[in-house]
Scaffold this motif. Structure first.
Motif, PDB file in Angstrom:
ATOM      1  N   PHE A 129       0.842  -1.211   0.000  1.00  0.00           N
ATOM      2  CA  PHE A 129       0.000   0.000   0.000  1.00  0.00           C
ATOM      3  C   PHE A 129       0.867   1.247   0.000  1.00  0.00           C
ATOM      4  N   PHE A 130       1.857   1.276   0.923  1.00  0.00           N
ATOM      5  CA  PHE A 130       2.735   2.445   0.978  1.00  0.00           C
ATOM      6  C   PHE A 130       3.578   2.554  -0.291  1.00  0.00           C
ATOM      7  N   SER A 131       3.964   1.394  -0.816  1.00  0.00           N
ATOM      8  CA  SER A 131       4.732   1.407  -2.062  1.00  0.00           C
ATOM      9  C   SER A 131       3.893   1.973  -3.206  1.00  0.00           C
ATOM     10  N   GLY A 132       2.619   1.554  -3.268  1.00  0.00           N
ATOM     11  CA  GLY A 132       1.745   2.027  -4.336  1.00  0.00           C
ATOM     12  C   GLY A 132       1.325   3.481  -4.195  1.00  0.00           C
ATOM     13  N   MET A 133       1.424   4.039  -2.979  1.00  0.00           N
ATOM     14  CA  MET A 133       1.026   5.424  -2.755  1.00  0.00           C
ATOM     15  C   MET A 133       1.964   6.417  -3.421  1.00  0.00           C
ATOM     16  N   MET A 134       3.227   6.034  -3.553  1.00  0.00           N
ATOM     17  CA  MET A 134       4.236   7.012  -3.953  1.00  0.00           C
ATOM     18  C   MET A 134       4.058   7.513  -5.381  1.00  0.00           C
ATOM     19  N   MET A 135       3.734   6.605  -6.293  1.00  0.00           N
ATOM     20  CA  MET A 135       3.581   7.025  -7.686  1.00  0.00           C
ATOM     21  C   MET A 135       2.439   8.030  -7.867  1.00  0.00           C
ATOM     22  N   PRO A 136       1.230   7.773  -7.332  1.00  0.00           N
ATOM     23  CA  PRO A 136       0.163   8.782  -7.458  1.00  0.00           C
ATOM     24  C   PRO A 136       0.536  10.118  -6.827  1.00  0.00           C
ATOM     25  N   ILE A 137       1.179  10.079  -5.670  1.00  0.00           N
ATOM     26  CA  ILE A 137       1.575  11.324  -5.011  1.00  0.00           C
ATOM     27  C   ILE A 137       2.555  12.100  -5.884  1.00  0.00           C
ATOM     28  N   MET A 138       3.561  11.376  -6.417  1.00  0.00           N
ATOM     29  CA  MET A 138       4.555  12.026  -7.250  1.00  0.00           C
ATOM     30  C   MET A 138       3.935  12.577  -8.538  1.00  0.00           C
ATOM     31  N   GLN A 139       2.994  11.853  -9.117  1.00  0.00           N
ATOM     32  CA  GLN A 139       2.349  12.328 -10.335  1.00  0.00           C
ATOM     33  C   GLN A 139       1.522  13.588 -10.062  1.00  0.00           C
ATOM     34  N   PHE A 140       0.825  13.602  -8.932  1.00  0.00           N
ATOM     35  CA  PHE A 140       0.014  14.772  -8.573  1.00  0.00           C
ATOM     36  C   PHE A 140       0.887  16.006  -8.374  1.00  0.00           C
ATOM     37  N   VAL A 141       1.954  15.821  -7.609  1.00  0.00           N
ATOM     38  CA  VAL A 141       2.855  16.945  -7.365  1.00  0.00           C
ATOM     39  C   VAL A 141       3.539  17.371  -8.663  1.00  0.00           C
ATOM     40  N   GLY A 142       3.880  16.375  -9.508  1.00  0.00           N
ATOM     41  CA  GLY A 142       4.506  16.701 -10.790  1.00  0.00           C
ATOM     42  C   GLY A 142       3.598  17.529 -11.681  1.00  0.00           C
ATOM     43  N   ASN A 143       2.315  17.184 -11.676  1.00  0.00           N
ATOM     44  CA  ASN A 143       1.358  17.957 -12.485  1.00  0.00           C
ATOM     45  C   ASN A 143       1.254  19.401 -11.995  1.00  0.00           C
ATOM     46  N   LEU A 144       1.328  19.589 -10.691  1.00  0.00           N
ATOM     47  CA  LEU A 144       1.340  20.956 -10.154  1.00  0.00           C
ATOM     48  C   LEU A 144       2.561  21.711 -10.659  1.00  0.00           C
ATOM     49  N   GLY A 145       3.679  21.001 -10.742  1.00  0.00           N
ATOM     50  CA  GLY A 145       4.890  21.636 -11.260  1.00  0.00           C
ATOM     51  C   GLY A 145       4.749  22.037 -12.709  1.00  0.00           C
ATOM     52  N   TYR A 146       4.076  21.195 -13.538  1.00  0.00           N
ATOM     53  CA  TYR A 146       3.865  21.542 -14.945  1.00  0.00           C
ATOM     54  C   TYR A 146       3.048  22.827 -15.072  1.00  0.00           C
ATOM     55  N   VAL A 147       1.989  22.918 -14.271  1.00  0.00           N
ATOM     56  CA  VAL A 147       1.123  24.111 -14.317  1.00  0.00           C
ATOM     57  C   VAL A 147       1.923  25.364 -13.989  1.00  0.00           C
ATOM     58  N   ALA A 148       2.746  25.271 -12.944  1.00  0.00           N
ATOM     59  CA  ALA A 148       3.533  26.439 -12.538  1.00  0.00           C
ATOM     60  C   ALA A 148       4.537  26.835 -13.620  1.00  0.00           C
ATOM     61  N   VAL A 149       5.157  25.830 -14.239  1.00  0.00           N
ATOM     62  CA  VAL A 149       6.153  26.108 -15.275  1.00  0.00           C
ATOM     63  C   VAL A 149       5.500  26.752 -16.507  1.00  0.00           C
ATOM     64  N   VAL A 150       4.352  26.228 -16.919  1.00  0.00           N
ATOM     65  CA  VAL A 150       3.672  26.773 -18.101  1.00  0.00           C
ATOM     66  C   VAL A 150       3.274  28.235 -17.888  1.00  0.00           C
ATOM     67  N   ILE A 151       2.705  28.530 -16.731  1.00  0.00           N
ATOM     68  CA  ILE A 151       2.268  29.908 -16.450  1.00  0.00           C
ATOM     69  C   ILE A 151       3.477  30.842 -16.412  1.00  0.00           C
ATOM     70  N   LEU A 152       4.520  30.448 -15.674  1.00  0.00           N
ATOM     71  CA  LEU A 152       5.703  31.305 -15.567  1.00  0.00           C
ATOM     72  C   LEU A 152       6.437  31.403 -16.899  1.00  0.00           C
ATOM     73  N   GLY A 153       6.511  30.282 -17.638  1.00  0.00           N
ATOM     74  CA  GLY A 153       7.195  30.302 -18.933  1.00  0.00           C
ATOM     75  C   GLY A 153       6.502  31.212 -19.935  1.00  0.00           C
ATOM     76  N   GLY A 154       5.159  31.163 -19.945  1.00  0.00           N
ATOM     77  CA  GLY A 154       4.415  32.054 -20.851  1.00  0.00           C
ATOM     78  C   GLY A 154       4.672  33.519 -20.530  1.00  0.00           C
ATOM     79  N   TYR A 155       4.734  33.830 -19.260  1.00  0.00           N
ATOM     80  CA  TYR A 155       5.003  35.211 -18.841  1.00  0.00           C
ATOM     81  C   TYR A 155       6.393  35.650 -19.293  1.00  0.00           C
ATOM     82  N   LEU A 156       7.402  34.760 -19.096  1.00  0.00           N
ATOM     83  CA  LEU A 156       8.770  35.116 -19.483  1.00  0.00           C
ATOM     84  C   LEU A 156       8.928  35.210 -20.997  1.00  0.00           C
TER      85      LEU A 156
END
Length: 610
Positions: free
Chosen positions: A266-293
């Motif tokens: 269970f704990f092993s399987g939790m890590m991938m979804p957590i990492m994917q969720f946080v990674g998607n947040l990073g994509y959103v932040a990069v796209v918004i900041l990149g468009g501005y720059l």
């Protein structure tokens, strides 16, 4: 480290694993693969570098395409497809080289993992033969098998998967970080902030899951021990109608294994979804900041695409490290159990075989055995043999009799150095057996035990186990002497008949006859017969007794028997009670004494009359 017992015992959890200690020992095993590891690292770095440069080049192609479109719209030119084709051709070559290096790296890692697990299995197999008998008395067989099979397999799989992942991941993280900084330090800081948050979550999950992986491996060993024990004793289980109790015990252990395995996975399987969720947040932040720059003309449009790819490449190795971390927990748990087995205390050898010495002991003048004030106990402070002394001349037939628990079989185990005496000494031909290598000592002995042992294979191979270089004629002669030849010839295939794993495709009496034939073929100087005829019928017993009488001529023989009628012709009868010799002499002398032996003999005589 606490132990866990077999059927019926309450589970006792092992203490927290020494992660760093297990990994240090495991790292020491990689010493012989230094060259291969260097090449693995080089190919991993090369593959990573070529792979990392790709998005930067692809970004240039995107920028070139974007600028060409802008020029075409403005009427100032068009898209330079030739330049774009050159860029993409170079990109194709880079990715091809990267894939080739990754392929070679995978071959090297697989080779290292398999060679190391081969070495571990070999060392564990060799270790079994160096362990003292008391280890097998206290350790469930299934637990030992689990370490050799499940733990080594787990180690092999996790090394094969996690080793290359970690090397590539570290190289990728460093390379991508450099490329991200070259595009935009500000966007890099934002991305790293998100990733640091991810790493904190991963470390919390890994720390929580470590103990469950250790528990899973421990419970797996216990349940293997139960299955092996139940399978081996299936006849007894059915005879006493204990199927329900056995199933209840299995269900209990299986439920415990289920809980620990469920939590670890269970704990092993939790890590991938957590990492994917946080990674998607990073994509959103990069796209918004990149468009501005890009609007501010700080970066090119193609740089946004390159940076997003780098963010993806940066998060993927983090995810791989997280996944590898769970594998490493399992690796550490398995490695510790393996090294714990390899570090078990071995039999101490007080002497060594002389180089160039004969493989067979000298025949002439051998066979004298002396017990001098021998004392022994399986458990420290609890002696079962007290001040045992007797001198046996070469060629004597010595019978050891007494009630159950008197110490008869224990004396044989001491004589063979399955255990060493705790007091006094045992001499063979005037030499303390502790000063003799066990191999040399046991070459002098032939044993036929009440519990027969035959391995899966042909009947002839089982008999030849007593003398591996024996010819078929010698095997047949030994079989005839043990009265086993006649019935073997009636079996399908004769001497080539294959015995199954439990050797239950022949009767118990037939198995005993084969072990006797094996001892006859070995032609030892000293014989040990521990209730050797207890599993055969009366007629066959008479035949075997005659064969044994011929075999024992000129040889020292120790015969352990409960049926006193079978040892009346012994030269010396040792009567044991509570670990001491209470009487000794031949059959007639002991009857005339009208002591303990006479009571035993008369009780058996009256039982046979009744």
């Amino acid at each position: 480290m606490s132990r866990r017992k077999t059927m019926g015992d309450e589970p006792v959890m092992e203490k927290a694993k020494d992660f760093s200690g297990a990994m240090k020992k495991l790292a020491a095993y990689f010493g012989e693969f230094k060259i291969q590891i260097v090449f693995v690292v080089l190919f991993a770095i090369g593959s990573t570098v070529f792979g990392i440069v790709g998005p930067k080049i692809l970004g240039k192609a995107t920028t070139e395409l974007f600028q060409g479109l802008v020029k075409k719209i403005a009427g100032e030119g068009g898209i330079d497809f030739e330049k774009i084709a050159q860029i993409l051709t170079g990109l194709f070559i880079l990715y091809g080289v990267s894939a080739a290096m990754t392929f070679i790296q995978g071959i090297l890692v697989t080779g290292i993992a398999q060679k190391m697990t081969y070495r571990l299995r070999r060392e564990m197999s060799e270790k079994i033969h160096r362990l003292p008998m008391n280890y097998f008395d206290r350790q469930p067989h299934g637990e030992v098998l689990s370490r050799i099979t499940n733990d080594v397999d787990t180690l092999s799989q996790s090394l094969n998967q996690s080793a290359s992942q970690i090397i590539s991941a570290v190289a990728t993280i460093l390379g991508v970080l450099i490329m991200m900084l070259s595009i935009s330090p500000l966007m890099t800081v934002v991305s790293l902030s998100v990733l640091i948050f991810s790493m904190i979550i991963v470390s919390l999950v890994v720390g929580r899951s470590q103990k469950y992986f250790a528990q899973q491996q421990t419970h797996l060993g216990v349940i293997n021990g139960q299955i092996e024990e139940i399978y081996g004793g299936q006849v007894i289980v059915k005879a006493f109608n204990q199927e329900k109790r056995v199933l209840e015990q299995f269900e209990k252990e299986n439920a415990t294994l289920y809980r620990s395995a469920w939590k670890s996975q269970f704990f092993s399987g939790m890590m991938m979804p957590i990492m994917q969720f946080v990674g998607n947040l990073g994509y959103v932040a990069v796209v918004i900041l990149g468009g501005y720059l890009a609007i501010k003309k700080t970066i090119q449009v193609g740089d946004i695409q390159s940076f997003i790819q780098y963010v993806r490449q940066f998060t993927m190795p983090i995810q791989q490290v997280a996944q590898a971390a769970t594998m490493i927990q399992s690796t550490a748990a398995s490695a510790e159990r393996i090294f714990e087995f390899l570090e078990e205390e071995e039999e101490t050898e007080t002497a060594s075989l002389t180089v160039g010495s004969k493989t067979e002991p000298e025949r002439e003048g051998e066979g004298a055995v002396t017990f001098e004030h021998v004392s022994f106990g399986y458990v420290e402070g609890q002696e079962i043999i007290h001040d045992f002394s007797v001198k046996i001349r070469p060629g004597q037939k010595v019978a050891i009799v007494g009630p159950t628990g008197a110490g008869k079989t224990t004396m044989v185990k001491l004589l063979m150095r399955f255990y060493d005496v705790t007091g006094g000494r045992i001499l063979v031909d005037g030499k303390d057996i502790r000063e003799m290598p066990r191999q040399e000592l046991r070459q002098r002995f032939g044993m036929v035990l009440q519990d027969t042992w035959l391995f899966r294979g042909k009947i002839e191979e089982n008999i030849r186990y007593g003398k591996l270089n024996a010819s078929h004629e010698e095997v047949a002669e030994a079989a005839k002497a043990a009265h086993v030849h006649r019935f073997v010839k009636t079996l399908p295939g004769g001497y080539d008949m294959e015995l199954n794993e439990e050797a239950n495709n022949v009767s118990q009496g037939q198995k005993q006859l084969m072990t006797i034939a094996r001892a006859i073929l070995a032609d030892p100087r000293i014989l040990i017969l521990d209730e050797a005829t207890s599993s055969v019928d009366t007629r066959t017993e008479v035949q075997i007794q005659k064969a044994m009488a011929n075999l024992m001529k000129g040889r020292t023989s120790f015969v352990i028997a409960h049926r006193l009628s079978t040892i009346r012709d012994a030269d010396l009868i040792l009567v044991m009670k509570d670990g001491d010799i209470v009487e000794q002499g031949d059959h007639t002398q002991l009857l005339e004494q009208n002591g303990f032996y006479a009571q035993l003999y008369q009780s058996q005589f009256h039982e046979s009359i009744a």
